[in-house]
Design an enzyme around this catalytic site. Structure first.
Site, PDB file in Angstrom:
ATOM      1  CG  ASP A 223      -1.885   1.141   1.188  1.00 22.51           C
ATOM      2  OD1 ASP A 223      -1.486   2.265   0.804  1.00 22.51           O
ATOM      3  OD2 ASP A 223      -3.068   0.929   1.485  1.00 22.51           O
ATOM      4  CG  HIS A 224       1.531   4.220  -3.233  1.00 19.84           C
ATOM      5  ND1 HIS A 224       0.298   3.888  -3.717  1.00 19.84           N
ATOM      6  CD2 HIS A 224       1.638   5.558  -3.377  1.00 19.84           C
ATOM      7  CE1 HIS A 224      -0.313   4.985  -4.141  1.00 19.84           C
ATOM      8  NE2 HIS A 224       0.476   6.018  -3.948  1.00 19.84           N
ATOM      9  CG  HIS A 286      -4.084   4.445  -0.977  1.00 19.59           C
ATOM     10  ND1 HIS A 286      -3.202   3.393  -0.918  1.00 19.59           N
ATOM     11  CD2 HIS A 286      -4.264   4.711  -2.298  1.00 19.59           C
ATOM     12  CE1 HIS A 286      -2.865   3.047  -2.162  1.00 19.59           C
ATOM     13  NE2 HIS A 286      -3.497   3.834  -3.015  1.00 19.59           N
TER      14      HIS A 286
HETATM   15  C1  BG6 Z   1      -3.398   4.666  -6.568  1.00 19.90           C
HETATM   16  C2  BG6 Z   1      -4.752   4.750  -7.210  1.00 19.90           C
HETATM   17  O1  BG6 Z   1      -3.326   3.589  -5.679  1.00 19.90           O
HETATM   18  O2  BG6 Z   1      -3.155   5.868  -5.862  1.00 19.90           O
HETATM   19  C3  BG6 Z   1      -4.850   5.952  -8.122  1.00 19.90           C
HETATM   20  O3  BG6 Z   1      -4.986   3.567  -7.949  1.00 19.90           O
HETATM   21  C4  BG6 Z   1      -4.475   7.208  -7.387  1.00 19.90           C
HETATM   22  O4  BG6 Z   1      -6.149   6.076  -8.677  1.00 19.90           O
HETATM   23  C5  BG6 Z   1      -3.150   7.020  -6.685  1.00 19.90           C
HETATM   24  O5  BG6 Z   1      -4.382   8.255  -8.331  1.00 19.90           O
HETATM   25  C6  BG6 Z   1      -2.841   8.202  -5.798  1.00 19.90           C
HETATM   26  O6  BG6 Z   1      -1.543   8.059  -5.298  1.00 19.90           O
HETATM   27  P1  BG6 Z   1      -0.680   9.330  -4.923  1.00 19.90           P
HETATM   28  O7  BG6 Z   1       0.567   8.774  -4.339  1.00 19.90           O
HETATM   29  O8  BG6 Z   1      -0.480  10.096  -6.198  1.00 19.90           O
HETATM   30  O9  BG6 Z   1      -1.513  10.099  -3.953  1.00 19.90           O
END
Ligand code: BG6
Length: 534
Positions: A223-224, A286
């Site tokens: 989960d980045h 997230h």
């Molecule tokens: C991803 C989603 O996990 O996270 C995307 O699939 C989203 O739809 C993205 O745009 C948002 O990540 P960050 O790091 O740009 O906030």
């Protein structure tokens, strides 16, 4: 990432025995424990990283730039071999040249020719079909050989940067070829990208599938958001500062708002997004992770399971949103045409690849209750959307107002204290307080104490994938989701999703470039407050 990439083995170029080691730029952890993360981590271990879906978007935009930055900062293990596993025909050199081009575009640090040359020499391309068993056997042979040549000790990290419908075939082949087996003194781990299922049943199925080949201790679910520096700082802010934690409960906190706002639309990912929608795409993973970090009890220590145990307890305490409650507590909407930063943008249904009658939500607002001792009676609001006016992710803790005596008894109430944790951009923390305006009369104005990562630490914030790759090579699963976390999160999401699907109603519509439908405003206004303006 592209579904259906394949692989071959081609290893035309010579590989250096060991990655030339760069001097570490890291701060001494003894002096600066907090800057190094949540705990004293073990160092990344020599290994081979095999990326399935190596010609896809994720590899080019995130994984290779992250590895290059780790290398440039001296944070890679002394021996690392990277193998791109995909279907398209290409040579090692071709693969490296393509990666160089995209890394130059997406890397946090500029490419240094000499460093890149050293780094790229450790990258190989293996071409094969995902279902082609002989391709895995051939890979196993190559890996054994590289282990000897490069000193990677038989340690293997498999990265599934592929569509979920290809997981089964890859995992099965990793098992039958013996690649997922650990040999004495070495390890085998798998990193699984989201989406991790589309509901509880599919997540359970996927978990069973993964665990047919890898044990839970060797499974790293990405989960980045957990890899973002500011998300890691939530625990430090709470548990390393007496001031905040003592007021972190229903006695002092009025409500919490968690917002993830994007100006982007579906950006060429309609095939995936139109089936997912904002609830599955952002909230299940997230946003609920951020909520857990904000609401959890202090863990008994900083090891992965202690922290994850506390997060799971939060997920189990979420009051299910069921039946007609969904209409009251969950707002969904889809963007119509509008303009962002003066530029016209089309409606979601007119985006390329989106079904012209799509009911997929691109905006969600939720009112969540956490039924536990600490949070009873404190509403948590989540708001997430695409094509909103401004990008930004933040957690805002709104404290209760002071009693309506002394300075707070006039016709206009004082502004309450608000602690804002800015996850991105402009990472930092701010606290709104009341202060007296200089002068003979008592006029009170809100002022802000503001901490910015960039200026306070003078150090670029690493990308989430840098931290996560490094942790997976170190065997530290703290910032990865455990099986029960993923499943509990789906359990909460499923009842909302099911109600929406059953109702067959059209989602509400908001114009692109606005903060969502007025129903989302009313959701929070019922509690005598408003969404924060980012
Ligand atoms: C991803 C989603 O996990 O996270 C995307 O699939 C989203 O739809 C993205 O745009 C948002 O990540 P960050 O790091 O740009 O906030």
């Amino acid at each position: 990432m592209s579904a259906g990439d394949q692989l071959t083995i081609s290893c035309q170029s010579a590989v250096p025995k060991v990655l030339p080691h760069m001097p570490s730029t890291r701060l001494d952890t003894a002096e600066n424990p907090l800057r190094e993360g949540l705990s004293q981590r073990p160092a990344p271990q020599p290994c081979t990283l095999v990326i399935f879906g190596a010609t896809g978007d994720l590899t080019h935009r995130k994984l290779i730039p992250a590895l290059y930055n780790l290398y440039a900062d001296g944070n890679l293990p002394p021996a690392l071999t990277v193998v791109g596993f995909a279907r398209k025909e290409k040579s090692d050199d071709q693969f490296r040249a393509e990666l160089k081009e995209t890394t130059a575009k997406f890397s946090r640090q500029k490419i240094n020719e000499e460093l890149w040359t050293h780094f790229a020499a450790s990258i190989h391309y293996h071409q094969t079909e995902f279902g082609h068993t002989a391709g895995y056997t051939a890979l196993a042979k190559k890996l054994d050989q590289w282990d000897i040549e490069n000193g990677t000790h038989g340690n293997r990290l498999f990265y599934l940067a592929i569509a979920p419908d290809q997981f089964a075939i890859v995992l099965e082949n990793l098992r039958t070829s013996g690649l997922s087996a650990t040999k004495p003194g070495s390890w085998a781990r798998v990193i699984v990208e989201k989406p991790f299922g589309t509901d509880l049943a599919s997540a359970q199925h996927l978990n069973a599938l993964v665990q047919g080949s890898f044990p839970e201790s060797g499974t790293y679910r990405i989960d980045h958001y957990l890899g973002k520096e500011t998300a890691q700082n939530i625990m430090v802010l709470r548990f390393a500062n007496a001031l905040f934690e003592s007021a972190w409960n229903s006695r002092y906190i009025h409500h919490v708002q968690i917002t993830a706002s994007e100006i982007l639309g579906v950006e060429g990912r309609a095939g995936y997004y139109d089936r997912a929608g904002a609830l599955r795409d952002m909230v299940q993973n997230h946003l609920l992770q951020l909520l857990c970090l904000t609401a959890m009890e202090p863990p008994i220590d900083l090891d992965a399971d202690s922290i994850r145990d506390e997060k799971v307890k939060v997920l189990r305490s979420l009051r299910p949103i069921i039946g007609n409650e969904v209409a009251v507590r969950a707002i969904r909407a889809q963007y119509g045409a509008g303009s962002i930063n003066g530029k016209r943008v089309v409606a979601y249904r007119d985006e390329e690849g989106v079904n012209a009658e799509s009911k997929t939500e691109t905006f969600v607002a939720l009112h969540i209750s956490i039924d536990n001792w600490r949070w009873s009676g404190v509403p948590f609001f989540i708001r997430v959307g695409k094509r909103l006016p401004k990008p930004g992710t933040e957690i805002a803790i709104h404290f209760k107002n002071v009693p309506q005596v002394l300075f707070n008894k006039g016709s206009e109430l004082l502004d309450e204290n608000v602690l804002v944790i800015r996850i991105q951009p402009d990472e930092g923390v701010s606290l709104r307080m009341s202060a007296k305006l200089p002068g003979s009369s008592v006029r009170i104005e809100p002022v802000k104490m503001d901490f910015h990562y960039g200026t306070s630490f003078g150090k670029a914030t690493p990308e989430a994938y840098e931290r996560l790759l490094m942790d997976a090579m170190s065997g530290d699963a703290t910032l990865f989701a455990r099986r029960d976390e993923v499943e509990e999160a789906w359990r909460f999401i499923d009842s909302i999703r099911e109600f929406w699907d059953r109702s067959g109603d059209e989602p509400l519509v908001y114009s692109a470039g606005t903060w969502g439908p007025s129903e989302a405003d009313r959701l929070i206004q019922r509690f005598g407050t408003n969404w924060r303006r980012l």
